[in-house]
Design a protein around this motif. Structure first.
Motif, PDB file in Angstrom:
ATOM      1  N   MET A   1       0.742   8.674  10.829  1.00 33.20           N
ATOM      2  CA  MET A   1      -0.463   7.905  10.535  1.00 33.20           C
ATOM      3  C   MET A   1      -0.832   7.113  11.785  1.00 33.20           C
ATOM      4  O   MET A   1       0.010   6.468  12.390  1.00 33.20           O
ATOM      5  N   SER A   2      -2.099   7.156  12.161  1.00 33.03           N
ATOM      6  CA  SER A   2      -2.539   6.455  13.369  1.00 33.03           C
ATOM      7  C   SER A   2      -2.661   4.954  13.114  1.00 33.03           C
ATOM      8  O   SER A   2      -2.745   4.506  11.961  1.00 33.03           O
ATOM      9  N   ILE A   3      -2.679   4.209  14.176  1.00 27.43           N
ATOM     10  CA  ILE A   3      -2.839   2.753  14.078  1.00 27.43           C
ATOM     11  C   ILE A   3      -4.177   2.426  13.428  1.00 27.43           C
ATOM     12  O   ILE A   3      -4.265   1.537  12.582  1.00 27.43           O
ATOM     13  N   ARG A   4      -5.206   3.171  13.802  1.00 28.90           N
ATOM     14  CA  ARG A   4      -6.542   2.918  13.245  1.00 28.90           C
ATOM     15  C   ARG A   4      -6.560   3.131  11.727  1.00 28.90           C
ATOM     16  O   ARG A   4      -7.107   2.307  10.992  1.00 28.90           O
ATOM     17  N   SER A   5      -5.977   4.213  11.250  1.00 26.58           N
ATOM     18  CA  SER A   5      -5.985   4.466   9.808  1.00 26.58           C
ATOM     19  C   SER A   5      -5.109   3.458   9.069  1.00 26.58           C
ATOM     20  O   SER A   5      -5.431   3.050   7.955  1.00 26.58           O
ATOM     21  N   THR A   6      -4.023   3.040   9.693  1.00 21.66           N
ATOM     22  CA  THR A   6      -3.168   2.020   9.081  1.00 21.66           C
ATOM     23  C   THR A   6      -3.914   0.701   8.953  1.00 21.66           C
ATOM     24  O   THR A   6      -3.871   0.046   7.903  1.00 21.66           O
ATOM     25  N   LEU A   7      -4.617   0.307   9.998  1.00 18.35           N
ATOM     26  CA  LEU A   7      -5.395  -0.935   9.975  1.00 18.35           C
ATOM     27  C   LEU A   7      -6.527  -0.843   8.964  1.00 18.35           C
ATOM     28  O   LEU A   7      -6.753  -1.776   8.190  1.00 18.35           O
ATOM     29  N   THR A   8      -7.209   0.277   8.935  1.00 18.47           N
ATOM     30  CA  THR A   8      -8.306   0.467   7.981  1.00 18.47           C
ATOM     31  C   THR A   8      -7.791   0.363   6.554  1.00 18.47           C
ATOM     32  O   THR A   8      -8.408  -0.287   5.708  1.00 18.47           O
ATOM     33  N   GLU A   9      -6.653   0.987   6.286  1.00 21.54           N
ATOM     34  CA  GLU A   9      -6.062   0.923   4.946  1.00 21.54           C
ATOM     35  C   GLU A   9      -5.686  -0.507   4.589  1.00 21.54           C
ATOM     36  O   GLU A   9      -5.948  -0.972   3.480  1.00 21.54           O
ATOM     37  N   ALA A  10      -5.099  -1.223   5.521  1.00 19.03           N
ATOM     38  CA  ALA A  10      -4.676  -2.601   5.268  1.00 19.03           C
ATOM     39  C   ALA A  10      -5.866  -3.510   4.997  1.00 19.03           C
ATOM     40  O   ALA A  10      -5.785  -4.419   4.173  1.00 19.03           O
ATOM     41  N   LEU A  11      -6.969  -3.280   5.669  1.00 20.08           N
ATOM     42  CA  LEU A  11      -8.139  -4.131   5.508  1.00 20.08           C
ATOM     43  C   LEU A  11      -8.981  -3.770   4.292  1.00 20.08           C
ATOM     44  O   LEU A  11      -9.851  -4.526   3.897  1.00 20.08           O
TER      45      LEU A  11
END
Length: 57
Positions: A1-11
């Protein structure tokens, strides 16, 4: 999982109560306002019960 998708999911979701209480800024605000973890948990539990009994909009 990319950092971008992880951040998007968290937000894209709300924090759990445990996640919120783990935040040092939240703890500082609670201390400043004289609110204990137990008081906050009781308030949240009461709100959940009230919301469950509320009529649908």
């Amino acid at each position: 999982m990319s950092i971008r998708s992880t951040l998007t999911e968290a937000l894209s979701r709300e924090l759990t109560l445990d996640e919120m209480l783990a935040d040092p800024i939240v703890r500082l605000l609670m201390k400043r306002d004289g609110v204990s973890e137990g008081e906050l948990r009781a308030l949240m539990a009461h709100g959940a019960v009230s919301a469950a009994g509320a009529p649908a909009a």
